[in-house]
Design an enzyme around this catalytic site. Sequence first.
Site, PDB file in Angstrom:
ATOM      1  N   SER A 154     -44.405  -2.248 104.764  1.00 28.72           N
ATOM      2  CA  SER A 154     -44.726  -3.067 103.597  1.00 28.72           C
ATOM      3  C   SER A 154     -45.217  -4.463 104.158  1.00 28.72           C
ATOM      4  O   SER A 154     -46.402  -4.074 104.587  1.00 28.72           O
ATOM      5  CB  SER A 154     -43.400  -3.329 102.845  1.00 28.72           C
ATOM      6  OG  SER A 154     -43.549  -3.344 101.482  1.00 28.72           O
ATOM      7  N   LYS A 178     -38.060 -14.693  78.327  1.00 28.80           N
ATOM      8  CA  LYS A 178     -37.707 -15.853  79.072  1.00 28.80           C
ATOM      9  C   LYS A 178     -36.523 -15.326  80.397  1.00 28.80           C
ATOM     10  O   LYS A 178     -36.460 -15.621  81.277  1.00 28.80           O
ATOM     11  CB  LYS A 178     -37.170 -16.977  78.460  1.00 28.80           C
ATOM     12  CG  LYS A 178     -36.904 -18.093  79.345  1.00 28.80           C
ATOM     13  CD  LYS A 178     -38.254 -18.306  80.068  1.00 28.80           C
ATOM     14  CE  LYS A 178     -38.148 -19.590  81.328  1.00 28.80           C
ATOM     15  NZ  LYS A 178     -39.265 -19.777  82.073  1.00 28.80           N
TER      16      LYS A 178
END
Length: 306
Positions: free
Chosen positions: A121, A173
């Site tokens: 990765s 949020k």
Amino acid sequence: MEHIDFGKKKKTFSRGFLIFLLGFLGLLGLSTGISWLLPDKMTGAPGKLALVEIKGVISDSTEIVRQLVKFRRDDDIRGIVLRINSPGGAVGPSQEIYDEVLRIRESDKMIFASLGSTAASGGYYVASPAHRVFANPGTLTGSIGVIMAFSNIEELMGKIGLRPEVVKSGEFKDSGSPLRPMTSKERKLLQGVVDDVHQQFVEAVARGRNLPIEEVKKVADGRIFTGRQAHRLKLVDQLGGLQETIDNLAEKVSIPGIPKIIKERERPSFLDFLLQNSIYQYVKKSMISRAFPPLQYLWPLGYQSF
């Protein structure tokens, strides 16, 4: 009969030997200092290569980038070996290291990447723009993908009698909050973020490896490869370990004989020393909040061994 003071002779011999030893060490230190201060061609040294190591989860790029910039600007350093043993990590730091490796490649200095036991990765991401990438046949690499992992502890909170109250400025949020299930809108939003960063990963590998984007996409589904498999897929240039990487780079930059390897010493903090480093690192990582995990180029099983 003449009396011989053996104690006095012993002291004289010890004093003389100590003076000789100190003088020898002084000359040795002086010659070593001169060899470090003078240019290679004046000391007869064959040339210098720098070794920069990336170990463990990539959570911060500051130190690695600092070393890369330092060696890029050092005219005495003919080439850089980037040694990677990492399952990946946070997106931002991985991209910052990638950018500096790319700057080195576009300068007049050579940089080769050496993949150790694991370079998956983000660990592979930072290696991809090097001039050449080396891997052992059994290296675990690839895992071209992005992950955002969340936990839901709503039921646990209910069992202990806690009910959170949230005041927020917008609908999204507190997306990914562990205190409630994720809504379909939130999942779609976060999936869009992951997809965009994944596309950035694909584009970075394609640019670094000089491969078509469509070819990279075929193997960019998060799967891992052995070094030998990655070599067949052109994700790796050559099979070989660290020493072979050094030998090839030395030959590429025309260093005869055995090159001098320059590597910065690790500077552990006082707390590292007291807690024997590994304990401190474990505690430090355990204290990082996972309620809102950062976007990561990370292979989740990167710490498994075989």
